[in-house]
Motif scaffolding. Structure first.
Motif, short mmCIF file in Angstrom:
data_model
loop_
_atom_site.label_atom_id
_atom_site.label_comp_id
_atom_site.label_asym_id
_atom_site.label_seq_id
_atom_site.Cartn_x
_atom_site.Cartn_y
_atom_site.Cartn_z
N LYS A 118 32.97 -25.66 -12.93
CA LYS A 118 31.81 -26.12 -13.85
C LYS A 118 30.60 -25.34 -13.25
N GLU A 119 30.46 -25.29 -12.18
CA GLU A 119 29.10 -24.62 -11.68
C GLU A 119 29.21 -23.24 -11.69
N ASN A 120 30.43 -22.63 -11.70
CA ASN A 120 30.65 -21.25 -11.65
C ASN A 120 31.49 -20.79 -12.87
N PRO A 121 30.78 -20.52 -14.12
CA PRO A 121 31.54 -20.06 -15.18
C PRO A 121 32.27 -18.84 -15.12
N GLY A 122 31.92 -18.14 -14.42
CA GLY A 122 32.51 -16.66 -14.10
C GLY A 122 33.74 -16.59 -13.20
N THR A 123 33.87 -17.86 -12.46
CA THR A 123 34.92 -17.87 -11.72
C THR A 123 36.44 -18.04 -12.50
N THR A 124 37.54 -17.17 -12.21
CA THR A 124 38.75 -17.27 -12.94
C THR A 124 39.82 -18.11 -12.09
N TRP A 125 39.52 -17.87 -10.54
CA TRP A 125 40.46 -18.35 -9.84
C TRP A 125 39.85 -18.59 -8.36
N CYS A 126 40.49 -19.60 -8.00
CA CYS A 126 40.05 -20.20 -6.37
C CYS A 126 41.12 -20.14 -5.32
N LEU A 127 40.94 -20.06 -4.26
CA LEU A 127 41.79 -20.33 -3.10
C LEU A 127 40.99 -21.24 -2.32
N GLU A 128 41.61 -22.33 -1.64
CA GLU A 128 41.17 -23.31 -0.69
C GLU A 128 41.76 -23.24 0.75
N SER A 129 40.89 -23.84 1.53
CA SER A 129 41.13 -24.00 2.90
C SER A 129 42.11 -25.14 2.60
N CYS A 130 43.06 -25.15 4.02
CA CYS A 130 44.29 -26.23 4.01
C CYS A 130 44.36 -26.41 5.47
N VAL A 131 45.03 -27.36 5.88
CA VAL A 131 45.59 -27.75 7.04
C VAL A 131 47.23 -27.77 7.06
N ARG A 167 41.84 -20.48 -13.93
CA ARG A 167 41.58 -20.87 -15.28
C ARG A 167 42.82 -20.74 -16.07
N ARG A 168 43.41 -21.58 -17.10
CA ARG A 168 44.53 -21.38 -17.86
C ARG A 168 44.46 -20.15 -18.65
N VAL A 169 43.07 -19.56 -19.15
CA VAL A 169 43.21 -18.31 -19.96
C VAL A 169 43.79 -17.01 -19.40
N VAL A 170 43.79 -17.13 -17.98
CA VAL A 170 44.31 -15.91 -17.35
C VAL A 170 45.69 -15.82 -17.57
N SER A 171 46.37 -16.68 -17.96
CA SER A 171 47.94 -16.76 -18.27
C SER A 171 48.56 -16.26 -17.30
N PRO A 172 48.63 -17.22 -15.95
CA PRO A 172 49.13 -16.70 -14.72
C PRO A 172 50.78 -16.70 -14.89
#
Length: 297
Positions: A118-131, A167-172
């Motif tokens: 929501k704060e980054n409208p240009g973001t199309t995908w994200c990768l998160e840190s994990c454990v 985002r779903r619009v990227v049709s992954p």
């Protein structure tokens, strides 16, 4: 019927998991139902041959079942095809992938994901840190995802697909010819088409370490066959020079399995001069590789 058109669709491909499918799914769902952010749906695509998972979901009752859309996957049994089926049924603006044997480790995980988009409208995908964990009581080996020049051939410094959202619009879609390398190929292709992801540097989920993980069911022959598929799909990237240099890197690192695979691929180039389809994915769609990919030194 479940609630549709939420902000986040959580997609979960499921199967028997050596008889532990319901157990693992229960752990995951408990960490979803405890989330502070509630504008989500859960899409479960079930590849199991029995009805244990379906029965478990039905027995949850309301309000939990209002959040879940269950669909049986009737296509070829593969983790990629099953995940693609779950994604196909998603109706949210953002798709959050998480595997059945993993789980969230924070009750604000979805809130962090939603806020990022929501704060980054240009973001199309994200990768998160994990454990990582064996039992979801003790956690170890944190991973902050990053790209490296050996990613496409299996040096995974990003993590399992449970660190992924888009985002779903990227049709992954994931390459159904791949099992061990399905995630790294997706990250590579996604970056090629949509650019760098936004990195969420807070660990949001834990990857379960157990003997039934996909990586433990892939032998050397399967790994080599997947690499051959990728050399046909990305010949401009996985050139003989690249593979020869990769072989030397693996030799120095003591990665015998990967070194042998590179050696086999280089030898294959010496006698296999057939015309191949350049830069096509397995669904016949052209992949845009018009971006800089680092060469090996």
């Amino acid at each position: 019927s479940h609630d549709t058109n939420p902000f986040i669709s959580i997609v979960i491909p499921t199967y028997e998991m050596q008889g532990r499918g319901v157990e693992f799914l229960g752990v995951l769902l408990s960490t979803i139902f405890s989330q502070k952010f509630t504008d989500y749906e859960i899409i479960i695509s079930d590849d199991s041959s029995g009805s244990d998972i379906k029965n478990y979901i039905q027995n949850l009752g309301e309000p939990f079942t209002k959040k879940i859309y269950y669909v049986k996957h009737d296509g070829p049994k593969s983790i990629s095809a099953n995940l693609n089926n779950a994604i196909k049924h998603a109706t949210g603006e953002v798709i959050k992938v998480i595997f059945q044997d993993d789980a969230f480790v924070r009750d604000d995980a979805l809130e962090i994901i939603a806020t990022t988009y929501k704060e980054n409208p240009g973001t199309t995908w994200c990768l998160e840190s994990c454990v990582h964990t064996h039992d979801f009581t003790q956690y170890h080996t944190p991973l902050n995802p990053y790209f490296n020049d050996l990613l496409l051939i299996g040096v995974n410094t990003i993590g399992a697909p449970s660190v992924l959202s888009m985002r779903r619009v990227v049709s992954p879609h994931f390459d159904t010819a791949l099992k061990m390398l399905m995630d790294v190929e997706f990250y590579f292709r996604q970056r090629a088409i949509y650019g760098d992801p936004t990195f969420i540097k807070t660990p949001l989920s834990a990857m379960r370490i157990w003997n039934g993980q996909t990586q433990n069911s892939i032998d050397d022959k399967d790994y080599l066959l997947e690499l051959i598929h990728l050399t046909k799909k990305y010949p401009a990237i996985l050139s003989p020079i690249y593979l020869a240099k990769a072989k030397q890197r693996f030799k120095i690192a003591g990665e015998t399995r990967k070194m042998s695979a590179m050696e086999a691929l280089v030898s294959r180039y010496e006698y296999d001069n057939r015309v191949i389809d350049r830069d096509l994915d397995n669904d016949g769609e052209r992949v845009d590789l018009n971006y800089y990919w680092p060469t090996l030194s």
